[in-house]
Design a protein around this motif. Structure first.
Motif, PDB file in Angstrom:
ATOM      1  N   ALA A  18       0.843  -1.206   0.000  1.00 60.84           N
ATOM      2  CA  ALA A  18       0.000   0.000   0.000  1.00 60.84           C
ATOM      3  C   ALA A  18       0.876   1.253   0.000  1.00 60.84           C
ATOM      4  O   ALA A  18       0.572   2.231  -0.670  1.00 60.84           O
ATOM      5  CB  ALA A  18      -0.941  -0.017   1.190  1.00 60.84           C
ATOM      6  N   ASN A  38      -7.709   5.127  -7.610  1.00 61.36           N
ATOM      7  CA  ASN A  38      -8.154   4.173  -6.569  1.00 61.36           C
ATOM      8  C   ASN A  38      -6.998   3.245  -6.211  1.00 61.36           C
ATOM      9  O   ASN A  38      -6.295   2.758  -7.090  1.00 61.36           O
ATOM     10  CB  ASN A  38      -9.312   3.310  -7.087  1.00 61.36           C
ATOM     11  CG  ASN A  38     -10.580   4.122  -7.209  1.00 61.36           C
ATOM     12  OD1 ASN A  38     -11.096   4.286  -8.301  1.00 61.36           O
ATOM     13  ND2 ASN A  38     -11.072   4.637  -6.121  1.00 61.36           N
ATOM     14  N   LYS A  42      -3.672   6.678  -0.749  1.00 59.11           N
ATOM     15  CA  LYS A  42      -4.010   7.961  -0.108  1.00 59.11           C
ATOM     16  C   LYS A  42      -4.545   7.754   1.308  1.00 59.11           C
ATOM     17  O   LYS A  42      -4.072   8.365   2.261  1.00 59.11           O
ATOM     18  CB  LYS A  42      -5.066   8.714  -0.956  1.00 59.11           C
ATOM     19  CG  LYS A  42      -4.639   8.963  -2.393  1.00 59.11           C
ATOM     20  CD  LYS A  42      -5.676   9.756  -3.186  1.00 59.11           C
ATOM     21  CE  LYS A  42      -6.994   9.042  -3.418  1.00 59.11           C
ATOM     22  NZ  LYS A  42      -6.906   7.836  -4.273  1.00 59.11           N
ATOM     23  N   THR A  44      -4.357   5.104   3.173  1.00 57.25           N
ATOM     24  CA  THR A  44      -3.336   4.470   4.013  1.00 57.25           C
ATOM     25  C   THR A  44      -2.383   5.540   4.563  1.00 57.25           C
ATOM     26  O   THR A  44      -2.049   5.530   5.751  1.00 57.25           O
ATOM     27  CB  THR A  44      -2.561   3.407   3.193  1.00 57.25           C
ATOM     28  OG1 THR A  44      -3.506   2.481   2.667  1.00 57.25           O
ATOM     29  CG2 THR A  44      -1.542   2.683   4.043  1.00 57.25           C
TER      30      THR A  44
HETATM   31  P1  ATP Z   1      -9.356   5.140  -2.959  1.00 56.98           P
HETATM   32  O1  ATP Z   1      -9.189   6.347  -3.822  1.00 56.98           O
HETATM   33  O2  ATP Z   1     -10.051   4.027  -3.659  1.00 56.98           O
HETATM   34  O3  ATP Z   1      -9.921   5.442  -1.607  1.00 56.98           O
HETATM   35  P2  ATP Z   1      -6.648   5.031  -1.845  1.00 56.98           P
HETATM   36  O4  ATP Z   1      -5.654   5.780  -2.692  1.00 56.98           O
HETATM   37  O5  ATP Z   1      -7.137   5.738  -0.639  1.00 56.98           O
HETATM   38  O6  ATP Z   1      -7.853   4.531  -2.761  1.00 56.98           O
HETATM   39  P3  ATP Z   1      -5.841   2.944  -0.039  1.00 56.98           P
HETATM   40  O7  ATP Z   1      -7.180   2.789   0.575  1.00 56.98           O
HETATM   41  O8  ATP Z   1      -4.778   3.588   0.755  1.00 56.98           O
HETATM   42  O9  ATP Z   1      -5.952   3.655  -1.464  1.00 56.98           O
HETATM   43  O10 ATP Z   1      -5.359   1.476  -0.483  1.00 56.98           O
HETATM   44  C1  ATP Z   1      -4.049   1.174  -0.990  1.00 56.98           C
HETATM   45  C2  ATP Z   1      -3.988  -0.318  -1.280  1.00 56.98           C
HETATM   46  O11 ATP Z   1      -4.013  -1.047  -0.055  1.00 56.98           O
HETATM   47  C3  ATP Z   1      -5.147  -0.844  -2.107  1.00 56.98           C
HETATM   48  O12 ATP Z   1      -4.659  -1.841  -2.966  1.00 56.98           O
HETATM   49  C4  ATP Z   1      -6.083  -1.425  -1.071  1.00 56.98           C
HETATM   50  O13 ATP Z   1      -6.852  -2.477  -1.618  1.00 56.98           O
HETATM   51  C5  ATP Z   1      -5.124  -1.937  -0.013  1.00 56.98           C
HETATM   52  N1  ATP Z   1      -5.703  -1.882   1.352  1.00 56.98           N
HETATM   53  C6  ATP Z   1      -6.001  -0.757   2.035  1.00 56.98           C
HETATM   54  N2  ATP Z   1      -6.493  -1.057   3.254  1.00 56.98           N
HETATM   55  C7  ATP Z   1      -6.515  -2.412   3.333  1.00 56.98           C
HETATM   56  C8  ATP Z   1      -6.903  -3.343   4.335  1.00 56.98           C
HETATM   57  N3  ATP Z   1      -7.374  -2.930   5.508  1.00 56.98           N
HETATM   58  N4  ATP Z   1      -6.773  -4.658   4.052  1.00 56.98           N
HETATM   59  C9  ATP Z   1      -6.298  -5.078   2.866  1.00 56.98           C
HETATM   60  N5  ATP Z   1      -5.888  -4.251   1.884  1.00 56.98           N
HETATM   61  C10 ATP Z   1      -5.999  -2.936   2.105  1.00 56.98           C
END
Ligand code: ATP
Length: 234
Positions: A18, A38, A42, A44
């Motif tokens: 992540a 996505n 972000k 994380t």
């Molecule tokens: P979005 O715009 O969809 O909200 P994002 O940029 O905020 O996306 P994150 O939610 O930080 O992305 O996720 C980063 C990666 O980590 C993704 O591949 C997501 O599937 C994975 N991920 C995030 N949280 C978890 C979790 N609790 N368990 C398993 N995988 C996770």
């Protein structure tokens, strides 16, 4: 003064990286945008900054405090508006703000004043005694903003604050974020480049747990022909 420092931060979920050796510094008073598709990392990133998630590796500091060693100090410094705020449905708006103010140990006398001020700021004064479950999505988002600010944090983190809102409410929320300029350090996660351009001093473009580029909106726009930036804009 650095408000936030992440150095060499990594976070894995199973096989998914992540965040991958991630480094980012945010100055006090800055409005920092985090943009990316996505799954870019972000949420994380902001969960790690606010101490909700622990990094596997690396260092995270908020106003000099190590987030893993000083979680309580960090909690006081941060106001967080999650992507899907969970508000207590049966509380009235006033009760909700009072409950969170008490949770954050806001001084009793100051709390009443603060609730009044925040309700005015988010234009919800006339709804103070309405239950959360009677409010529209946009109203709830405004209450969630007030809740994030109840303890007067130095840093306010917004995770996709205008996602799914009608254009009018989205504009209200954006204007509200703009009002925080010079008063707070702001981290704004968004999918919308135009929102980041409108509000942010600098923007970090994330993809697959890494920063692809970082700079002022003008600097990033000048690289508009970069396939990476184009890809993220799509
Ligand atoms: P979005 O715009 O969809 O909200 P994002 O940029 O905020 O996306 P994150 O939610 O930080 O992305 O996720 C980063 C990666 O980590 C993704 O591949 C997501 O599937 C994975 N991920 C995030 N949280 C978890 C979790 N609790 N368990 C398993 N995988 C996770």
């Amino acid at each position: 003064m650095k408000a936030v420092e992440l150095k060499g931060v990594s976070k894995k979920f199973g096989e998914i990286n992540a965040l991958n050796n991630f480094t980012l510094e945010i100055e006090e008073g800055e409005i920092m945008g985090i943009i990316g598709p996505n799954g870019a990392g972000k949420t994380t990133t902001i969960r790690i900054i606010s101490g909700i998630l622990r990094p596997d590796d690396g260092e995270v500091r908020v106003y000099g405090y190590d987030v893993t060693k000083n979680p309580l100090e960090v909690k006081k410094l941060i106001g967080y508006l999650p992507e899907e705020p969970n508000l207590y449905e049966r509380f009235t708006v006033y009760e909700l703000l009072k409950y969170f103010g008490e949770l954050y140990d806001v001084d009793k006398k100051k709390l009443e004043m603060r609730i009044k001020k925040l309700l005015k700021l988010v234009n919800m004064e006339d709804r103070a005694n309405h239950r959360i479950n009677t409010l529209s999505k946009g109203m709830r988002q405004r209450v969630a903003v007030a809740r994030a600010l109840i303890h007067d944090p130095k840093i306010v983190i917004f995770d996709e604050p205008t996602m799914g809102l009608d254009p009018g409410t989205a504009l209200t929320i954006r204007k509200f974020i703009a009002k925080l300029r010079g008063k707070k350090t702001v981290i704004l996660c968004t999918h919308y480049m135009e929102e980041a351009e409108m509000l942010c001093d600098r923007v970090a473009i994330l993809n697959k747990g890494k920063i692809l580029d970082i700079g002022t909106p003008e600097e990033l726009k000048s690289k508009i022909h970069s396939p990476i930036v184009l890809q993220v804009k799509l």
